[in-house]
Design an enzyme around this catalytic site. Structure first.
Site, mmCIF file in Angstrom:
data_model
loop_
_atom_site.group_PDB
_atom_site.id
_atom_site.type_symbol
_atom_site.label_atom_id
_atom_site.label_comp_id
_atom_site.label_asym_id
_atom_site.label_seq_id
_atom_site.Cartn_x
_atom_site.Cartn_y
_atom_site.Cartn_z
ATOM 1 N N GLU A 189 -1.817 0.443 13.718
ATOM 2 C CA GLU A 189 -3.039 0.762 12.988
ATOM 3 C C GLU A 189 -4.279 0.436 13.818
ATOM 4 O O GLU A 189 -5.266 1.176 13.772
ATOM 5 C CB GLU A 189 -3.065 -0.035 11.679
ATOM 6 C CG GLU A 189 -4.266 0.217 10.815
ATOM 7 C CD GLU A 189 -4.173 -0.501 9.480
ATOM 8 O OE1 GLU A 189 -4.922 -0.125 8.557
ATOM 9 O OE2 GLU A 189 -3.352 -1.439 9.343
ATOM 10 N N GLU B 149 0.861 -1.185 0.000
ATOM 11 C CA GLU B 149 0.000 0.000 0.000
ATOM 12 C C GLU B 149 0.898 1.236 0.000
ATOM 13 O O GLU B 149 1.172 1.795 -1.044
ATOM 14 C CB GLU B 149 -0.920 -0.030 1.224
ATOM 15 C CG GLU B 149 -2.041 0.984 1.175
ATOM 16 C CD GLU B 149 -3.071 0.738 2.268
ATOM 17 O OE1 GLU B 149 -3.958 1.592 2.412
ATOM 18 O OE2 GLU B 149 -2.986 -0.287 2.967
#
Length: 725
Positions: A610, A341
């Site tokens: 996260e 990503e």
């Protein structure tokens, strides 16, 4: 730029995976006054002149909105020249040539762009003559010793491979996209050495660098030709202490190196990794942990903020926040630096921006990224959720697209540079104008795609989401979230317009209509912590004190736990403190059990995660698919520590005037914040003593100091205050 007179060149018939090295040999027979190299490519490059690296920019030319903007670097090469010169420029795929980006496609939909280079050497001699050497068919090209390279792949190298040069081919590619270098260069910053070498239960040889980081590894060793060194990277170990890479998803993130004969050293040239651990999958017999270390990469930024406390876990959190910024401020503000990503998510960028401006001077870093945001903005005003933009995401994106207003305004507040808002004012207005064209409700932002309060913890008991995506978005009302950010962006446009001397009367009328519609629609539907926090933070409540009381009670009722996601968390502690509940804010910050900031610290984290429970109490993982251990969104809590706990706030843009109102808590013996503003250093320190609280204040500007409710205005200087308790 002279590079406009050069030609794009490529390797004839080369497929997109080939990593070529372009070569130019030339003579300089006279005394040189100056010499420069202008260069860029459709990927990332390393330039070597006479066996010495040109410049310190790693991963040049960086990542921009490539369809419209490609940076050109200019290097002074005077000191590297001799009589007979050889310039080699190796070009890898980098960010540019990725399969999901629109600019990689050729006229044939089944083909992708190959490696291309454009450059010019400009030499000025002492006698006034000059030499200009542009890329053209006289340059040579060969497959390099790098046999495979990619941002997610890593790098494969064969040092036994012989180079075979041929004439480069001139090719057609736009030069109108070329711009001078704007962003802060990515540089090598510091070196980390293995703190532990061990074998796992699976007999894997693993080295621990003690810090989750972004960068690459460097090794030096003796070996025989054909021997191999293969290295894999990971952020964490599993509950059994084995090497864990599932959260990297499809990112291979490995280095494979085939040795030449004798003594040699190497570090990747065209990629980077996010890792704490490396696994030595194969190595020459004499290879040891002493042969390798790690090199940290991030954009060049001057550090400006420091936090320190009497609590070791809190200090580790401060360190984790700092490392999260270093790891994710790599040319663009990414969400994470390790998996497949590594995008410039605008939501994450605006969430952390305030804290980021306090810890580092990020003016040049953001100037470039905001220009890419303007370039990526669609004609209808929509701002993509990732910048530079890709095609895989959906229009809408409130709170993500609102980065176009939030980030420039924050940069103006921190640095006092009006160009941040003046340069983005038209883009801000375009975004505001876009919202009514897609909203299902007049004067609100409803019925559109949004990520909502991403990763919130407030689903009611027994709730079964209809889709995986909804399970990650929390239970806050999406229309409320979008409308709250809509109101905030309009308010920012009003403030910017007034600064620029513009007529903002229509925006003022719109803002009042939004507030009225918001109150009518949502005032009696404020259920989640995030719904209440956003309503308070954006001043949309008719009775904010009562709403703050309700928020505080809700936190107490659920066991003194936060339930907010990405959008509510940055403002939660601020709003609690604003309405007299600093004790609850401190309880949330100092909480060690899940969910909390210190929970990850208790699990050994060295960067911010996260997910609040990226590693669960039993050592298992939240998820394999979306579980980064270097994600800075929740690190936004640092701006509360600077601005509320230590009380440092700007009373005028750029801290031309300051306001210092600390909020100490007896559960912490001492806390210090140092902030180097554009006007000088501000320091706020407090410490509990036998008789009360001692405050030490340093300021370079006129400052209102508020201690225990009493206000005093002071000038530049150092001050000590006391509060009896």
């Amino acid at each position: 730029m002279l590079i406009q007179n050069a030609s794009w060149i490529r390797m004839k018939d080369a497929v997109s995976t080939i990593v070529p090295v372009f070569r130019k040999q030339f003579e300089t027979s006279k005394k040189i006054r100056s010499a420069e190299l202008e260069v860029t490519c459709d990927g990332v490059y390393e330039a070597v002149l006479n066996k010495k690296r040109v410049g310190e920019f790693i991963l040049a030319p960086g990542w921009t909105e490539y369809s419209k903007r490609l940076q050109v670097q200019t290097y002074d090469i005077s000191s590297l020249l001799c009589g007979d010169n050889t310039l080699d420029i190796t070009v890898g795929n980098g960010w540019f040539r990725r399969t999901n980006a629109p600019w990689t496609k050729t006229k044939n939909p089944d083909e992708f762009l190959p490696a291309m280079l454009i450059a010019v050497i400009h030499i000025m001699y002492e006698d006034g003559t000059e030499a200009v050497i542009p890329t053209d068919q006289s340059w040579q090209v060969s497959e390099s010793t790098i046999t495979l390279s990619g941002i997610f792949i890593g790098e494969d190298v064969d040092m036994t491979k012989a180079l075979s040069f041929q004439a480069a081919e001139v090719c057609d590619y736009p030069k109108t996209i070329l711009i001078p270098q704007e962003g802060a260069e990515v540089h090598e910053q510091e070196r980390l050495y293995p703190c532990k070498s061990f074998r796992t239960q699976k007999n894997e040889w693993v080295l621990d660098f003690g810090q989750n980081m972004t960068g690459y590894m460097f090794f030096e060793m003796d070996a025989h030709a054909g021997e191999k060194l293969s290295i894999s990277t990971a952020e964490v170990l599993d509950k059994d202490g084995n090497f864990y890479t599932a959260n990297y998803r499809s990112a291979r993130s490995q280095l494979h190196y085939i040795c030449s004969e004798g003594h040699q050293s190497y570090k990747p040239k065209l990629t980077f990794f996010g890792f704490r651990y490396v696994r030595i999958d194969e190595a020459p017999e004499a290879f040891t942990a002493e042969n390798i270390h790690a090199i940290v990469l991030h954009s060049e930024m001057k550090r400006t903020g420091w936090l320190d406390s009497s609590d070791t876990m809190l200090n580790q959190l401060f360190s984790n926040i700092l490392w999260g910024q270093k790891g994710n401020y790599l040319d663009i503000p990414t969400d994470c630096p390790q998996r497949d990503e590594r995008y410039g998510w605008t939501g994450d960028g605006q969430i952390f921006c305030k804290a980021g401006t306090y810890q580092y001077d990020v003016r040049q870093f953001f100037k470039k990224w905001l220009n890419d945001m303007k370039a990526a903005q669609h004609d209808n005003g929509w701002v993509p959720e990732v910048i530079p933009s890709l095609t895989a995401y959906q229009p809408g994106g409130a709170a993500w697209s609102d980065a176009v207003t939030i980030i420039p305004w924050q940069l103006y507040e921190t640095y006092g540079d009006i160009s941040f808002v003046s340069d983005m004012y038209d883009a801000m207005k375009k975004w505001i104008a876009y919202i009514p064209t897609v909203s299902k409700t007049p004067d609100l932002f409803t019925g559109c795609w949004t990520y909502g309060d991403w990763l919130a913890l407030d689903h009611p008991e027994g709730y079964v989401p209809p889709t995986i995506e909804l399970s990650k978005r929390g239970y806050s009302n999406d229309d409320l979230v979008c409308s709250a950010f809509y109101a905030n962006s309009v308010h920012i446009v009003i403030r910017v317009g007034k600064l620029l001397g513009q007529d903002v009367s229509e925006y003022e009328k719109l803002y009042e209509r939004i507030k009225k519609a918001y109150t009518k629609t949502f005032a009696n539907r404020l259920n989640t912590q995030t719904e209440k926090v956003l309503t308070l933070h954006f001043n949309l409540s008719e009775n904010p004190e009562a709403l703050a009381d309700s928020l505080a009670q809700q936190i107490r009722d659920c066991g003194m736990k936060l339930q907010t996601g990405l959008l509510g968390t940055p403002y939660l502690l601020h709003e609690l403190s604003r309405y007299g509940y600093s004790d609850i804010a401190w309880s949330l910050l100092l909480r060690k059990e899940y969910p909390s900031w210190l929970y990850s610290v208790s699990k050994g984290a060295t960067t911010v995660w996260e997910h609040w429970d990226g590693i669960k109490p039993d050592g298992t993982f939240w998820d394999d698919d979306m579980n980064s251990y270097n994600h800075y969104a929740y690190a936004s809590v640092a701006d509360w520590v600077f601005g509320v706990a230590c009380g440092i706030k700007p009373a005028a843009p750029g801290f031309a005037k300051a306001r210092i109102e600390p909020h100490p808590d007896k559960r912490l013996n001492s806390l210090s914040a140092v902030l180097d503003t554009v006007h000088g250093r501000i320091r706020s320190f407090w410490k509990y003593t036998d008789t009360g609280i001692r405050y030490e204040i340093e300021t370079p500007v006129e400052t209102e100091v508020i201690i225990g409710g009493a206000s005093k205005t002071v000038g530049k200087g150092n001050y000590i205050f006391g509060e009896t308790i």
